[in-house]
Design an enzyme around this catalytic site. Structure first.
Site, PDB file in Angstrom:
ATOM      1  N   SER A 175     -11.312  -0.771   0.585  1.00 21.83           N
ATOM      2  CA  SER A 175     -10.326  -0.550   1.329  1.00 21.83           C
ATOM      3  C   SER A 175     -10.354  -0.749   2.285  1.00 21.83           C
ATOM      4  CB  SER A 175      -9.912   0.399   0.375  1.00 21.83           C
ATOM      5  OG  SER A 175      -9.762   1.002  -0.753  1.00 21.83           O
TER       6      SER A 175
ATOM      7  N   HIS B  65      -3.531   5.784   3.924  1.00 23.83           N
ATOM      8  CA  HIS B  65      -4.524   4.894   3.372  1.00 23.83           C
ATOM      9  C   HIS B  65      -3.923   3.286   3.923  1.00 23.83           C
ATOM     10  CE1 HIS B  65      -6.163   2.044   0.206  1.00 23.83           C
ATOM     11  NE2 HIS B  65      -6.915   2.546   0.106  1.00 23.83           N
TER      12      HIS B  65
ATOM     13  N   ASP C 131       0.886  -0.937  -0.101  1.00 19.96           N
ATOM     14  CA  ASP C 131      -0.078   0.013  -0.181  1.00 19.96           C
ATOM     15  C   ASP C 131       1.095   0.906  -0.218  1.00 19.96           C
ATOM     16  OD1 ASP C 131      -2.044   2.216   0.866  1.00 19.96           O
ATOM     17  OD2 ASP C 131      -3.386  -0.047   0.833  1.00 19.96           O
TER      18      ASP C 131
END
Length: 277
Positions: free
Chosen positions: A234, A90, A51
């Site tokens: 996600s 994220h 990520d």
């Protein structure tokens, strides 16, 4: 390039429908949550989050056992250890959800995204390939690419992981477009549901998305030790990665195929009947 619209029945996330709207009758042996992961915390299982990196020392993430970054320059593409953290938040969110779900797993990070979620298919493929080569037990990939030129390489890599007992848990795209690798049957694909139960996951009777997990209006760790509320497939994906880690912690000899079967049979909307057809 002309894009072909996917078939209308394709489901990316569960909106406007509740678990009782998608009942599944399965044939075979009943698998209970207690048997599948009861008492397991992910201990002994290595989970890698591919990520944007993971912020070190975030109170809701805790220990990060290894951090790496994919670098691309005039010398090519390579993966190196890094002391940097997260570029956009994220990956920290995903890592925190894995940690919350499987608190005693070993957690690793491979950074393939830059600031403002920037990235390329080449770098994504390199980071995922490295994670597969390291034989991590579970690889969380809350990312995908719409670039068709990477499809064959991603499919080959997903198959290599599947047969090598590395489970790639891949997020479906948040919008109705074709992207990869979540569309491959060799990965464990995840969309989000809107239920408030933080421990509820469902099997999708209309794949290619296989499972729905909490990912809509959820609280997740973010940069600076903070939390935010957000929505997206996600954030459902690392929940299923954490559940996979718990199952493998209790049943370490399971193959990827067996793990997917166990999660299917243990899903909240699946009823097992020996006489089902």
């Amino acid at each position: 390039m002309t894009t072909t619209s996917p078939p209308p029945e394709l489901t990316w996330s569960l909106r406007g429908r509740a678990p009782h709207d998608i009942p599944v009758l399965a044939a075979g042996q009943e698998v209970t949550p207690e048997w599948a992961w009861g008492g397991a915390t992910g201990a002994g299982v290595r989970v890698c989050v591919v990520d944007s990196g993971i912020e070190r020392d975030h109170p809701l993430v805790g220990r990060v056992d290894g951090s790496y970054v994919v670098l691309k320059d005039e010398d090519g593409i390579r993966v190196e250890p890094t002391g940097t953290g997260d570029t956009c938040g994220h990956g920290t969110a995903c890592g925190g959800i894995v940690r919350r779900t499987a608190p005693d797993c070993e957690l690793y990070s491979v950074r393939v995204l830059g600031e403002r979620f920037s990235g390329t298919g080449e770098v994504l493929l390199a980071g995922l390939r490295w994670a597969v080569e390291q034989r991590f037990d579970v690889i969380n990939l809350s990312l995908s690419t719409t670039r068709a030129q990477f499809t064959d390489a991603l499919r080959t890599l997903a198959d290599e992981a599947f047969f090598g007992r590395s489970v790639i848990v891949a997020s479906a795209h948040n919008t109705p477009v074709e992207s990869f690798p979540w569309r491959f049957s060799s990965v464990l694909s995840v969309g989000s549901h809107q239920e408030e139960d933080p421990d509820l996951f469902l099997y999708n009777p209309n794949p290619p998305v296989e499972f729905f997990a909490p990912g809509q209006n959820v609280t997740v760790p973010w940069l600076g030790g903070r939390t935010i509320r957000t929505t997206g497939n996600s954030f459902a994906t690392p929940y299923m990665a954490g559940m996979a880690a718990r199952v493998l912690s209790k049943h370490p000899r399971m193959t990827a195929f067996q793990l997917k079967s166990v999660l299917y049979l243990a899903a909240s909307n699946v009823t097992v009947s020996r006489g089902a057809r």
